[in-house]
Scaffold this motif. Structure first.
Motif, PDB file in Angstrom:
ATOM      1  N   PRO A 179      -0.284   5.375   0.739  1.00  0.00           N
ATOM      2  CA  PRO A 179      -1.233   6.487   0.828  1.00  0.00           C
ATOM      3  C   PRO A 179      -0.657   7.731   0.164  1.00  0.00           C
ATOM      4  O   PRO A 179       0.420   8.190   0.519  1.00  0.00           O
ATOM      5  CB  PRO A 179      -1.396   6.691   2.344  1.00  0.00           C
ATOM      6  N   PHE A 224     -10.142   8.276   2.854  1.00  0.00           N
ATOM      7  CA  PHE A 224      -9.574   8.247   1.512  1.00  0.00           C
ATOM      8  C   PHE A 224     -10.677   8.419   0.473  1.00  0.00           C
ATOM      9  O   PHE A 224     -11.780   7.869   0.624  1.00  0.00           O
ATOM     10  CB  PHE A 224      -8.833   6.936   1.261  1.00  0.00           C
ATOM     11  N   SER A 237      -5.847   9.461  -2.451  1.00  0.00           N
ATOM     12  CA  SER A 237      -5.869   8.161  -3.113  1.00  0.00           C
ATOM     13  C   SER A 237      -5.005   7.183  -2.328  1.00  0.00           C
ATOM     14  O   SER A 237      -3.906   7.520  -1.895  1.00  0.00           O
ATOM     15  CB  SER A 237      -5.344   8.297  -4.545  1.00  0.00           C
ATOM     16  N   MET A 238      -5.510   5.973  -2.146  1.00  0.00           N
ATOM     17  CA  MET A 238      -4.764   4.903  -1.500  1.00  0.00           C
ATOM     18  C   MET A 238      -4.421   3.864  -2.562  1.00  0.00           C
ATOM     19  O   MET A 238      -5.310   3.205  -3.118  1.00  0.00           O
ATOM     20  CB  MET A 238      -5.585   4.258  -0.376  1.00  0.00           C
ATOM     21  N   PHE A 263      -9.852   1.513   4.300  1.00  0.00           N
ATOM     22  CA  PHE A 263      -9.172   2.771   3.976  1.00  0.00           C
ATOM     23  C   PHE A 263     -10.168   3.855   3.565  1.00  0.00           C
ATOM     24  O   PHE A 263      -9.994   5.023   3.923  1.00  0.00           O
ATOM     25  CB  PHE A 263      -8.112   2.538   2.897  1.00  0.00           C
ATOM     26  N   ARG A 270     -10.463   7.485  -2.753  1.00  0.00           N
ATOM     27  CA  ARG A 270     -10.504   6.361  -3.683  1.00  0.00           C
ATOM     28  C   ARG A 270      -9.357   5.400  -3.374  1.00  0.00           C
ATOM     29  O   ARG A 270      -8.382   5.791  -2.717  1.00  0.00           O
ATOM     30  CB  ARG A 270     -10.375   6.830  -5.140  1.00  0.00           C
ATOM     31  N   THR A 271      -9.501   4.176  -3.854  1.00  0.00           N
ATOM     32  CA  THR A 271      -8.397   3.225  -3.837  1.00  0.00           C
ATOM     33  C   THR A 271      -8.020   2.943  -5.285  1.00  0.00           C
ATOM     34  O   THR A 271      -8.882   2.845  -6.154  1.00  0.00           O
ATOM     35  CB  THR A 271      -8.762   1.917  -3.118  1.00  0.00           C
ATOM     36  N   GLN A 272      -6.723   2.840  -5.540  1.00  0.00           N
ATOM     37  CA  GLN A 272      -6.205   2.622  -6.886  1.00  0.00           C
ATOM     38  C   GLN A 272      -5.374   1.344  -6.895  1.00  0.00           C
ATOM     39  O   GLN A 272      -4.408   1.229  -6.141  1.00  0.00           O
ATOM     40  CB  GLN A 272      -5.331   3.805  -7.306  1.00  0.00           C
ATOM     41  N   LEU A 317      -3.022   0.373  -3.828  1.00  0.00           N
ATOM     42  CA  LEU A 317      -2.877  -0.990  -3.325  1.00  0.00           C
ATOM     43  C   LEU A 317      -2.277  -1.857  -4.428  1.00  0.00           C
ATOM     44  O   LEU A 317      -2.673  -1.753  -5.590  1.00  0.00           O
ATOM     45  CB  LEU A 317      -4.232  -1.552  -2.889  1.00  0.00           C
ATOM     46  N   ARG A 333     -10.048  -2.257   1.118  1.00  0.00           N
ATOM     47  CA  ARG A 333     -10.531  -1.036   0.456  1.00  0.00           C
ATOM     48  C   ARG A 333     -11.583  -0.347   1.321  1.00  0.00           C
ATOM     49  O   ARG A 333     -11.567   0.876   1.461  1.00  0.00           O
ATOM     50  CB  ARG A 333     -11.095  -1.371  -0.924  1.00  0.00           C
ATOM     51  N   GLY A 351       0.815  -1.209   0.000  1.00  0.00           N
ATOM     52  CA  GLY A 351       0.000   0.000   0.000  1.00  0.00           C
ATOM     53  C   GLY A 351       0.849   1.259   0.000  1.00  0.00           C
ATOM     54  O   GLY A 351       2.005   1.241   0.444  1.00  0.00           O
TER      55      GLY A 351
END
Length: 295
Positions: A125, A172, A146-147, A167, A174-176, A149, A164, A123
């Motif tokens: 951040p 956060f 954006s986090m 976080f 969004r997660t990418q 992963l 997801r 991960g």
């Protein structure tokens, strides 16, 4: 404090209570989780306890009770910590490192996870500031960020969804998903090159005479030069191939401007500036579209 009736508090271990780890601890505690912290500096640990950023110290014995272990250390320290503590990590625990490079960490960490039977997820951040340390950590550091992963190909989908959700619950935006290779290639431009340029920029002898001659542009360009050189030296060397390529490419682009100026090429200079403006406008539009999809 979390008020959702379906909320299930987690035991979250955080190794490293600097800006990122300390902010993770504050954010998790603010959401009602039981955050347990570890830091090499006893004074930092006591500060985190006194400010209720953590509920207690993360001891080797408590590691087995953790639902989630976040490792917010320098890359090699993260790998070393995981190697030392692997046997104490429970089989249902998810380990997520928060390092700024991924290839140097994910390979060794994934091998340790397979050997010892716990789950590991890379991960990063995408949040921070030019200052470092627990003293500047805050619970809202990750709001809208954006986090990234980097799950292995065989990483369980249910664990990924769980990570997801966690976080996103901390703020956060969004997660990418990415791979370690893609992450390091892109981060060389979006983060590391910016720090190199900022340092090189403030290194100009002319910068010594900036008082009375500077405005927002100077402050924007020099902000991230106020960095932690110990950490960034390691991050740069762990990503030396991709970062050196970006530096060389930047040097070539700067040479185009220098040539246009020295040769009085007005139209060429105009086109270089115009192309840059159009690329920036396109990048801003792309970000707005992404923000609309993930408000």
């Amino acid at each position: 404090m979390q008020t959702d009736k379906n909320f299930q508090p987690l035991t979250v271990g955080i190794a490293g209570l600097g800006l990122i780890g300390g902010s993770m601890a504050r954010a998790a505690s603010a959401k009602g989780h039981c955050a347990l912290g570890f830091d090499q500096d006893p004074a930092v640990l006591q500060q985190a306890l006194s400010q209720e950023a953590i509920a207690g110290e993360l001891s080797p014995e408590q590691l087995r009770q953790c639902d989630l272990l976040l490792i917010a250390l320098y890359p090699q320290d993260a790998v070393d910590y995981l190697a030392r503590r692997a046997e104490q990590i429970g089989p249902d625990c998810l380990v997520v490192d928060l390092c700024g490079v991924k290839r140097a960490v994910c390979g060794p960490a994934e091998r340790l996870a397979r050997r010892h039977g716990f789950h590991y997820l890379g991960g990063h951040p995408m949040a921070g500031m030019e200052k470092s340390g627990f003293v500047v950590s805050r619970s809202d550091l990750f709001q809208g960020a954006s986090m990234i992963l980097t799950p292995a190909a065989d990483f369980p989908q249910d664990k990924l969804d769980w990570a997801r959700d966690f976080f996103l619950s901390l703020g956060f935006g969004r997660t990418q998903l990415s791979t370690p290779e893609e992450h390091d290639r892109i981060i060389a431009l979006t983060s590391q090159l910016a720090h190199v340029i900022s340092c090189a920029y403030i290194g100009s002898p002319t910068a010594d005479s900036f008082l009375g001659f500077s405005a927002g542009s100077f402050q924007d360009m020099t902000r991230v030069a106020r960095l932690n050189e110990t950490m960034w030296t390691e991050l740069f060397l762990d990503n030396a191939d991709y970062l050196a390529e970006e530096i060389d490419s930047m040097a070539q682009r700067l040479a185009e401007y220098s040539q246009a100026l020295r040769q009085g090429q007005r139209q060429r200079l105009f086109e270089l500036l115009r192309q840059s403006r159009l690329r920036k406008e396109a990048a801003d539009a792309q970000k707005r579209e992404a923000d609309e999809v993930n408000p």
